[in-house]
Design a protein around this motif. Structure first.
Motif: not given
Lengths: 356, 242, 177
Positions: B175-189
């Motif tokens: 499970r990932v989230a989109l709440y910050s640029p870092q979070a988006v980076f993890i989501a992509k990975k």
């Protein structure tokens, strides 16, 4: 005589499909069509195809949607209550213009009904079935041999028109064993080869072409109407070119029985019995229920002034409506039907005719 | 001069129909970037859901199919079984995947279909106008829970990722989230890993993305992002589930 | 000429298999055959029947309202099907289990204790094969030799071992009368 084997209607349908190059089957158990599913489970791996027992009829028909979108010859089968569940998917298949074959081995209804043979899903099969303005092509085999032979026809029609095709049989046809010649197709049409016949619209990955999209969704104003007009044009072509029926003694008959599927076999026995007594009876057996063979009925009223019709069905008058529509009030139409497990017998029909 | 940011090849140059601050645009772009980076554009097949992302196939520039509401994983199963050489993924919302499509989700996972699932959880039905989703939080107001979701009436937010993580055939759930640029980076990975798994024939992979819906949450885009971080991840904790 | 046969008994007595064997034998003589089995929840212990039509022409209606031959394996079946046979039709009765009186007096009746014979051979379930032998002999239906390849075909690999006792039962049936 060609080499024949003893097959049930369900098995003949399955083998006919395989011989026609079907390489994907998804289904869910329901009586009286379980032998078809079991046959596919056994044979699909032998021909290099895919068999899936789905978690529901909903899932099965949507798996067929997916398999068909890759260009594969795909099918599913069920019986009445299961076909009701599949209507959503059939509507999407019609809307996305995907070829697919759906077998309905009808049982008694409404609701859970029973597992006796019935022809009560005629309306559902021929008038659309699911939501939207669409038609499935409907073929009604009346013997095990036809059950086998029509599968090739069904897949060819499905591919030619990118349209769902329904094989409408009943529990008796599914369960009945008859001698059947399965030499109609060569193995050159086997699944493996079919799999490589790529259809231009199919989803295969957009290598060296622009992407393909399979969809039935048209949001922009006017688009859906244009799409529907295209469908209507296709349906008109199908009506003009794909209508099939069998006629018996139509030259001189004064009373025409109209009957389809296994019911037509009883009607046929009635006709030959009465012909022995020099009664001028004949038979029209629609083979395609949609498109319905209207023209032959109209032609009969044009050539014989005092002709009348008797519709015999295992339902309470579903095909009857199409016969009446075709005749436009130009001839007398009587009806004899039973459903819920009852099958009109030869004696019953002959007695009915005597009292007409 | 070095080019640092450009439109992925797999994303068409068309403005999306999504509301301002919606997460769909972000995730669909991430999918396009991953498809480019893995060099699978010519063999990927996407299955779009019914929901806000229904016309995702207009935005992606590769082969796609629609699916009836909830049936994306049945459609994807049919595609993948016939064409194992292709990379097949579904992109589904919470209503599609965790309500009407629950059976398809659980059984595709249980069969261990070699598929990739991108699951957008924004705790609400967007396309139909803000009704309760299976993942709607307790006390959250929607048009069908105008007084807030109540456990004794509507039950608890459904954790479908935790549910399918129990199944032996499932390979990967995160499970990932989109709440910050870092979070988006993890989501992509994470999304990339889920595609990589399929390329390596490792079986069913699902990525749940906690995604903002400012319109039906009644928030600004910024508030929506903060709500994910401050409220939503308490109910739906981030990280690898399987 | 169409020969119409109804076979009825309890589920587990092998009445549908008996019908299939008769159909297969007829088919191997290049005749048209149709067989309608009872199906559905009628399983072991319930009732089972099948209708077999054999003809030199294509069979119009496979449903039999008036049989030429009726084979009855237990009491409830006699009750249910006694009316479905024509005048002077042949009624073959399993006297081991059919104890009820026959209401009609316009039939040719032959009766043998098929189940008892099968029990004596070591397996009550081969009673159907004794009937088959009896039927073939009585009706001069076919060369009895045809049964061996037919039985091997039906048994397949898994049940190959069962062919022997079934053949024995069949031969016992041929010897009756």
């Amino acid at each position: 005589m060609k080499k024949r084997i003893l097959l049930s209607g369900n098995e003949a349908i399955a083998e006919g499909a395989l011989q026609a190059g079907c390489c994907f089957y998804a289904g869910y158990p329901i009586t009286p069509q379980n032998e078809l599913t079991a046959y596919m489970a056994k044979r699909m791996p032998e021909v290099g195809g895919v068999f899936i027992q789905a978690e529901s009829e909903l899932s099965a028909i949507n798996m067929v949607f997916g398999a068909s979108s890759t260009g594969a010859r795909a099918m599913t089968s069920s019986s009445s209550p299961g076909i009701s569940l599949k209507q959503e998917g059939i509507s999407y298949i019609a809307g996305a213009e995907l070829p697919a074959v759906i077998v309905n081995i009808m049982r008694g209804g409404p609701g859970l009904g029973n597992i006796a043979p019935s022809q009560s899903d005629y309306f559902q099969a021929t008038k659309g079935g699911g939501h939207g303005d669409y038609h499935c092509i409907v073929l009604a085999p009346s013997t095990v041999q036809e059950a086998f032979d029509f599968m090739g026809v069904a897949f060819d029609l499905a591919d030619r028109y990118r349209n769902p095709v329904i094989i409408l049989g009943d529990g008796m046809l599914g369960q009945m064993l008859e001698s059947c010649s399965i030499a109609a197709y060569g193995l050159s049409n086997s699944s493996k080869k079919r799999r490589k016949d790529i259809k231009k619209w199919a989803l295969t990955g957009c290598k060296q072409r622009s992407p393909n999209v399979i969809k039935s969704f048209y949001l922009k104003e006017g688009d859906l109407e244009r799409f529907n007009l295209k469908l209507q044009k296709k349906y008109k072509t199908i009506q003009e070119t794909e209508t099939r029926y069998e006629g018996l003694y139509l030259e001189d008959a004064r009373l025409i029985l109209v009957s389809y599927g296994t019911m037509a076999r009883v009607a046929k026995a009635v006709v030959s019995e009465l012909r022995k007594k020099n009664k001028k009876v004949g038979l029209v057996r629609p083979i395609t229920l949609w498109p319905f063979p209207r023209r032959i009925l109209q032609d009969l009223t044009a050539t014989h002034k005092r002709i009348s019709f008797l519709v015999v069905e295992m339902s309470y008058g579903q095909m009857l409506e199409d016969v009446r529509l075709a005749l436009e009030g130009k001839a007398k139409v009587d009806f004899l039907g039973r459903a819920g497990g009852g099958i009109p017998t030869e004696k019953e029909i002959i007695r009915f005719i005597k009292n007409l | 001069m070095k080019l640092l940011f450009k439109r992925p090849r797999s994303l068409r140059e068309i403005p999306t129909h999504y509301c301002p601050g919606c997460g769909h645009g972000i995730v669909q772009r991430l999918v396009a970037e991953v498809v480019d980076e893995l060099d699978i554009r010519e063999r990927v097949i996407g299955v779009a859901p019914v929901g806000c992302a229904v016309i995702a196939y207009d935005y992606w520039d590769f082969d796609c199919s629609e699916a009836a509401h909830g049936r994306a994983l049945a459609v994807a199963t049919g595609i993948k079984r016939m064409r194992p050489e292709n990379i097949v993924f579904t992109y589904q919302g919470d209503g599609d995947l965790a309500a009407i499509g629950t059976a398809e989700t659980i059984h595709a996972a249980n069969r261990g279909e070699n598929l990739t699932v991108i699951f957008i959880n924004n705790a609400v039905y967007g396309m139909t106008g803000g009704q309760m989703a299976p993942t709607t939080l307790l006390n959250q107001k929607t048009t069908t829970t105008p007084y807030g979701r109540r456990a004794d009436r509507e039950g608890y937010p459904l954790k479908i990722s935790e549910l399918i993580a129990q199944l032996p055939a499932v390979r990967y759930v995160e499970r990932v989230a989109l709440y910050s640029p870092q979070a988006v980076f993890i989501a992509k990975k994470t999304i990339k890993q889920a595609f990589q798994n399929q390329i390596e024939n490792r079986g069913f992979s699902l990525v749940e993305v906690l995604s903002p819906c400012p319109t039906y949450w009644g928030m600004s885009p910024k508030e929506a992002m903060d709500w994910i971080r401050d409220v939503m991840i308490k109910e739906f904790p981030l990280g690898r589930i399987r | 000429m169409t020969e119409k046969i109804i076979i009825a008994g309890a589920g587990g007595q092998g009445v549908i298999l008996l019908g299939k064997l008769i159909a297969e034998i007829a088919m191997r003589q290049d005749r048209f055959v149709a067989l309608i089995p009872s199906y559905g929840p009628e399983v072991r212990g319930g009732s089972a029947y099948c209708m077999v039509s054999i003809s030199d022409e294509e069979i119009s209606s496979p449903y039999i309202n008036e049989a030429d031959t009726l084979i009855i394996m237990n009491n409830p079946s006699l009750n249910r099907f006694e009316e479905k046979i024509k005048r002077n039709g042949l009624l073959i009765l399993n006297s081991s289990l059919v104890t009820d009186k026959i209401a009609r007096n316009d039939l040719k009746v032959i009766r043998y204790p098929f189940t008892d014979i099968a029990v004596r051979l070591g397996n009550p379930r081969v009673a159907n094969m004794v009937v088959l032998g009896c039927f073939i002999k009585y009706k001069r239906f076919s060369d009895p030799k045809i049964i061996t390849p037919v039985l091997y075909k039906f048994a397949g690999k898994e049940k190959k071992d069962l062919v022997k006792i079934n053949l024995k039962a069949f031969k016992e049936g041929l010897r009756l009368r």
